[in-house]
Structures are given as structure tokens and as C-alpha cells.
Design an enzyme around this catalytic site. Structure first.
Site, mmCIF file in Angstrom:
data_model
loop_
_atom_site.group_PDB
_atom_site.id
_atom_site.type_symbol
_atom_site.label_atom_id
_atom_site.label_comp_id
_atom_site.label_asym_id
_atom_site.label_seq_id
_atom_site.Cartn_x
_atom_site.Cartn_y
_atom_site.Cartn_z
ATOM 1 N N LYS A 192 0.839 -1.210 0.000
ATOM 2 C CA LYS A 192 0.000 0.000 0.000
ATOM 3 C C LYS A 192 0.871 1.257 0.000
ATOM 4 O O LYS A 192 2.075 1.182 0.230
ATOM 5 C CB LYS A 192 -0.912 0.019 1.231
ATOM 6 C CG LYS A 192 -1.715 -1.248 1.448
ATOM 7 C CD LYS A 192 -2.820 -1.457 0.424
ATOM 8 C CE LYS A 192 -3.648 -2.662 0.848
ATOM 9 N NZ LYS A 192 -4.679 -3.068 -0.063
HETATM 10 C C1 LIG Z 1 -5.656 -4.145 0.801
HETATM 11 C C2 LIG Z 1 -7.097 -3.873 0.916
HETATM 12 C C3 LIG Z 1 -7.860 -4.336 2.000
HETATM 13 C C4 LIG Z 1 -7.356 -5.299 3.015
HETATM 14 O O1 LIG Z 1 -6.219 -4.933 3.698
HETATM 15 P P1 LIG Z 1 -5.281 -6.052 4.353
HETATM 16 O O2 LIG Z 1 -4.345 -5.259 5.200
HETATM 17 O O3 LIG Z 1 -4.612 -6.771 3.255
HETATM 18 O O4 LIG Z 1 -6.151 -6.945 5.181
HETATM 19 C C5 LIG Z 1 -9.185 -3.944 2.081
HETATM 20 N N1 LIG Z 1 -9.747 -3.173 1.134
HETATM 21 C C6 LIG Z 1 -9.062 -2.740 0.072
HETATM 22 C C7 LIG Z 1 -9.754 -1.871 -0.931
HETATM 23 C C8 LIG Z 1 -7.713 -3.079 -0.087
HETATM 24 O O5 LIG Z 1 -7.052 -2.656 -1.172
#
Ligand SMILES: *Cc1c(COP(=O)(O)O)cnc(C)c1O
Length: 374
Positions: A192
Site C-alpha cells: 500500500k
Molecule cells: C488491501 C485492501 C484491504 C485489506 O487490507 P489487508 O491489510 O490486506 O487486510 C481492504 N480493502 C481494500 C480496498 C484493499 O485494497
């Protein structure tokens, strides 16, 4: 197919981390020496720093972005018998969080142009059991919070926002997570915009009651050791990740700005290519550009041609949640959400990240030109 003389990785985290090696080293050594590995001062400091960054009062860190969503819904009292309106087009975690609480995800179509939740579709999806609206700032493009907020208010619904892809994104001058009445969740998954060296997540809100319940929920329902007020979970960010995130938070604006420069070059360089639709930021938005996602009717061929040039791409997302095996029991079929299904057939994400140097971007542009000419 050509043999590539060069590779452009989709995302190269190592390159970004190399810029801050010394600070990362100092951070993990500090944690090692502290003797405190969970819910200590690194976590406390990061929570304050990230709340400040978002321009809101409360930040509660948890174990992942999925957990942030699930616990946010639980903290609002949402569960079995409730419905939550979710985007039909999103990463499946948005839906899974709703299902985990016992509530039912009710999908609403996105706007074809922005791929973000269509407010008119949200209104149509609201029924007597609806408890919350859960928009996603997809690809780092902030959804229309003014409009969605007013729909939530006039229907007496909670507003939970999945900002897993939108750290530092802005719309109408407001940073994602700044809405004091909403409950906004983030993921710190390594890929991210703000990523840990493992899993992590956070909930940001102005509601101190929700924050207090979240602090219980993430820690076995306990504020005081072995005194359990509610049936909680174990979902905590560890001190090591918090210390690393503090270093990376200090670079977030810089890295987001580099993503914005890459996006501007892509937008200028790819304008006017027949059959290629570019991502258009909505008015007054300054996306975090988590992804740069184009659309093409020949998506698979374009992806394969780019791979032949050494340009890595990804598809976000090839199978909409309503057609995924995980939701087979709910009985949706192809054709139920046509806008979403078309988007999932056409989207292709190009390399995007602070690691991309100008010559990489030029090479991607050149590779797209070659791949779209026949
Ligand atoms: C990455 C993501 C998640 C989940 O996050 P994690 O930390 O991987 O559990 C939820 N919603 C969206 C839109 C994402 O891109």
C-alpha cells in the site's frame, strides 16, 4: 513477441526502502532494546502521528486492513440481521469484513467513469435492514464523501470508509480519513502507499466512543489484564511495525508526490490512444495514485504484449466478489452487476510507485505505443 531488454517491475519496495535504510535500522534496534513488543510507545506515537496526518482525533491500530474494517463495523454494533451497502467493484476484503460480522453485504454498482461507488446506486440499495454504507476510495481516488455523507445522514446510517488504497489522497481539500463523523479504515499491507514490513491496519475517526470500543475489541475485550468486558479479538499492530511505519509516514507525502508525477506523465503520454481509456480524477480530487488503472477491450492481449516488453502489469480485480466462489451460496450470477463485470474484464494496472524513474515511465509509454499498434 519481442525479447525484453529491460524489466519494469510493477512495484519495487526494495528501492524505496533503500532510501531510508539507516532510519529503519535505528527503528528496529530501538524496539529490540525497549523490551516492549506490543501496545507500547511506538504504537501510541504512531497512532497520534497518523491521526494528525489524517486531520482527525482518534487512530486505533489493528492487525490488518481486513480486521480494521471488521472491528470498525463491530464497534458500531453492526452484525447479524443488518445489511451494509458495499461497492460491487472492490477488493473482496471489503465484503469479507461485512460477512465476518454476520451482516450481509449488499452490492451497489460503481460509476463507469470513475470506478467508484455510484451514489444513485447506493440510494437504490438502501432498505429497512441497512445499517451502514461502506464506500471504498478505489485505486486511491477518493469517493464522493459529501454526497455519500448526506445520503448516510438523511437515512440515519453509519458511514464506514475503506481507505486501504488512499493514504494521503485528498478531495475538496480534505484528506482521506479526516471526516470526524465517519469511521475510516486503512491497511498497511506492504504494497500500500503506506506499508509496513508485514500486516497492519488502522481505524481513524472523530468518535471517541467508537475508538474506545475498538481498543477493547483489538485486545481480547480487555483494558486491564485478565478483566474482559466484551468478547474481543486479538488484532494488534506490533511495536516493530509501528516503529517502521513512523519512519515511512515521514516519507508518505514525498512518495505520493512521486506517484502523482508518474500519473501526470502517463496521462499526458497515453492521451488519445484509440481503445485505451485512462483514469480520470473526479473534480477537486488529488488521488494517492495507489494504482494507475487503464481500460481496454483487449485487456488480456495488451497485458501479454506488455509482458513481452518486460513491463509488469496486474488486474485489479479479475473476478468481482459477487461471482467469486466465496459468495457462491448467495446465488448471484453473471449479468447481475453489468458495470462491475465490464470493468473487471477491461482493467489493467500499469507499474506505479515511488520507485519509477523517468526512463522507466518513458519505457512503459513506448511499450504501450508498440503494444497498441497493429
Ligand atoms: C488491501 C485492501 C484491504 C485489506 O487490507 P489487508 O491489510 O490486506 O487486510 C481492504 N480493502 C481494500 C480496498 C484493499 O485494497
Amino acid at each position: 513477441m519481442t525479447i525484453a531488454d529491460r524489466t519494469v517491475p510493477f512495484l519495487d519496495l526494495h528501492a524505496a526502502h533503500q532510501e531510508i535504510t539507516e532510519e529503519l535500522d535505528a527503528a528496529w534496534r530501538r524496539v529490540l532494546r525497549s523490551g516492549r513488543y506490543l501496545l507500547g510507545s511506538e504504537t501510541e506515537n504512531f497512532e497520534r502521528e497518523f491521526a494528525d496526518y489524517c486531520g482527525n482525533r482518534e487512530c486505533v491500530t489493528v492487525g490488518s486492513g481486513l480486521s480494521a474494517l471488521e472491528l470498525a463495523l463491530r464497534a458500531l454494533g453492526i452484525g447479524a440481521g443488518d445489511e451494509v451497502v458495499v461497492p460491487a467493484h472492490t477488493f473482496i476484503a471489503t465484503w469479507l469484513a461485512v460477512s465476518a460480522t454476520g451482516a450481509r453485504p449488499v452490492p451497489a454498482e460503481p460509476e463507469d467513469r470513475t470506478c467508484n461507488l455510484d451514489p444513485a446506486a447506493v440510494t437504490a440499495a438502501i432498505g429497512p435492514r441497512t445499517a451502514a454504507i461502506l464506500p471504498v476510495h478505489l485505486y486511491g481516488h477518493p469517493a464522493d464523501m459529501a454526497e455519500l455523507g448526506s445520503i448516510a445522514r438523511s437515512n440515519g446510517l453509519a458511514l464506514v470508509v475503506d481507505a486501504a488504497q488512499a493514504h494521503g489522497a485528498r478531495r475538496a481539500g480534505r484528506t482521506a480519513g479526516s471526516e470526524s463523523r465517519a469511521v475510516t479504515t486503512f491497511s498497511f499491507y506492504p504494497g500500500k502507499n503506506l506499508g509496513a514490513l508485514g500486516d497492519g491496519g488502522a481505524v481513524v475517526t472523530g468518535d471517541s466512543d467508537v475508538a474506545r470500543r475498538l481498543r477493547l475489541l483489538r485486545n481480547y475485550g480487555s483494558k486491564e489484564k485478565y478483566r474482559h468486558q466484551i468478547a474481543g479479538h486479538n488484532s494488534r499492530l506490533d511495536e516493530l511495525q509501528a516503529a517502521i511505519l513512523r519512519v515511512k509516514l515521514s516519507r508518505l507525502d514525498d512518495w505520493n508526490n512521486r506517484r502523482r508525477q508518474v500519473a501526470q506523465r502517463y496521462l499526458a503520454g497515453l492521451a488519445g490512444i484509440p481503445g485505451l481509456t485512462l483514469p480520470v480524477p473526479a473534480a477537486q480530487t488529488d488521488p494517492s495514485w495507489h494504482l494507475f488503472t487503464v481500460r481496454s477491450r483487449n485487456r488480456d492481449a495488451l497485458g501479454a504484449a506488455l509482458a513481452g516488453h518486460g513491463v509488469q502489469t496486474q488486474v485489479h480485480y479479475p473476478v468481482p466478489p459477487h461471482l467469486s466462489e466465496a459468495y457462491a451460496a448467495a446465488g448471484w450470477t453473471t449479468g447481475d452487476f453489468p458495470v462491475t463485470e465490464r470493468i473487471s474484464r477491461e482493467v489493467l494496472s500499469l507499474p506505479m510507485g515511488p520507485h519509477l524513474i523517468r526512463s522507466d515511465v518513458d519505457y512503459v509509454l513506448d511499450s504501450v505505443y508498440r503494444s497498441t499498434q497493429r
